[in-house]
Design a protein around this motif. Structure first.
Motif, short mmCIF file in Angstrom:
data_model
loop_
_atom_site.label_atom_id
_atom_site.label_comp_id
_atom_site.label_asym_id
_atom_site.label_seq_id
_atom_site.Cartn_x
_atom_site.Cartn_y
_atom_site.Cartn_z
N MET A 1 0.85 -1.15 0.00
CA MET A 1 0.00 0.00 0.00
C MET A 1 0.91 1.23 0.00
O MET A 1 1.62 1.48 0.96
N GLN A 2 0.86 1.98 -1.06
CA GLN A 2 1.73 3.14 -1.20
C GLN A 2 1.23 4.35 -0.40
O GLN A 2 2.02 5.08 0.17
N LYS A 3 -0.07 4.56 -0.38
CA LYS A 3 -0.62 5.75 0.26
C LYS A 3 -1.74 5.37 1.23
O LYS A 3 -2.92 5.37 0.86
N PRO A 4 -1.39 5.03 2.46
CA PRO A 4 -2.40 4.62 3.44
C PRO A 4 -3.51 5.65 3.64
O PRO A 4 -4.68 5.28 3.81
N ALA A 5 -3.19 6.93 3.61
CA ALA A 5 -4.22 7.97 3.80
C ALA A 5 -5.27 7.89 2.70
O ALA A 5 -6.47 8.06 2.96
N ASP A 6 -4.85 7.60 1.47
CA ASP A 6 -5.79 7.48 0.36
C ASP A 6 -6.71 6.27 0.54
O ASP A 6 -7.89 6.32 0.21
N VAL A 7 -6.17 5.19 1.07
CA VAL A 7 -6.97 3.97 1.29
C VAL A 7 -8.04 4.22 2.35
O VAL A 7 -9.20 3.85 2.18
N ILE A 8 -7.66 4.89 3.43
CA ILE A 8 -8.63 5.18 4.50
C ILE A 8 -9.69 6.16 4.00
O ILE A 8 -10.88 6.00 4.29
N ALA A 9 -9.27 7.15 3.22
CA ALA A 9 -10.23 8.11 2.65
C ALA A 9 -11.21 7.40 1.71
O ALA A 9 -12.41 7.70 1.71
N GLU A 10 -10.72 6.45 0.93
CA GLU A 10 -11.58 5.69 0.03
C GLU A 10 -12.58 4.84 0.82
O GLU A 10 -13.75 4.73 0.45
N ALA A 11 -12.13 4.27 1.92
CA ALA A 11 -13.04 3.49 2.78
C ALA A 11 -14.15 4.40 3.30
O ALA A 11 -15.32 3.99 3.36
N PHE A 12 -13.81 5.63 3.68
CA PHE A 12 -14.83 6.57 4.17
C PHE A 12 -15.86 6.85 3.08
O PHE A 12 -17.06 6.88 3.34
N ARG A 13 -15.39 7.06 1.85
CA ARG A 13 -16.31 7.33 0.74
C ARG A 13 -17.18 6.12 0.41
O ARG A 13 -18.33 6.27 0.00
N ASP A 14 -16.63 4.91 0.57
CA ASP A 14 -17.35 3.70 0.18
C ASP A 14 -18.35 3.20 1.22
O ASP A 14 -19.27 2.47 0.87
N LEU A 15 -18.16 3.57 2.48
CA LEU A 15 -19.06 3.09 3.53
C LEU A 15 -20.43 3.74 3.41
O LEU A 15 -20.56 4.91 3.05
N ARG A 16 -21.44 2.96 3.75
CA ARG A 16 -22.79 3.53 3.81
C ARG A 16 -22.84 4.52 4.97
O ARG A 16 -22.09 4.37 5.95
N PRO A 17 -23.75 5.49 4.92
CA PRO A 17 -23.89 6.40 6.06
C PRO A 17 -24.15 5.60 7.34
O PRO A 17 -24.96 4.68 7.36
#
Length: 85
Positions: A1-17
């Motif tokens: 994983m090159q950019k952990p911050a990007d992965v966590i941000a993507e998880a935030f976008r992908d999660l349901r409210p």
């Protein structure tokens, strides 16, 4: 994983409210210079975070940390279980 911050941000976008993110992370309470050297030694795990850095990554992505469990291990390493939404 090159950019952990990007992965966590993507998880935030992908999660349901209202959805939860569960992370189990090894954090190191060592000086930043030592953690950087660990990345050279342990090439499969190039990122070594302090507890403060991990909290910041999670919060910066938009998550609110609801629960944090800490388990102690050897050589200044501790497991951190973050539950955030």
């Amino acid at each position: 994983m090159q950019k952990p911050a990007d992965v966590i941000a993507e998880a935030f976008r992908d999660l349901r409210p209202g959805g939860n993110l569960y992370l189990d992370v090894n954090c190191f309470s060592l000086p930043a210079t030592v953690r950087k050297q660990l990345g050279w030694i342990d090439q499969l795990h190039p990122h070594h975070f302090s507890p403060t850095q991990m909290r910041s990554l999670i919060s910066s992505a938009g998550f609110t940390i609801k629960q944090l469990e800490v388990t102690k291990a050897s050589f200044e390493q501790s497991g951190k279980k973050f539950i955030a939404n």
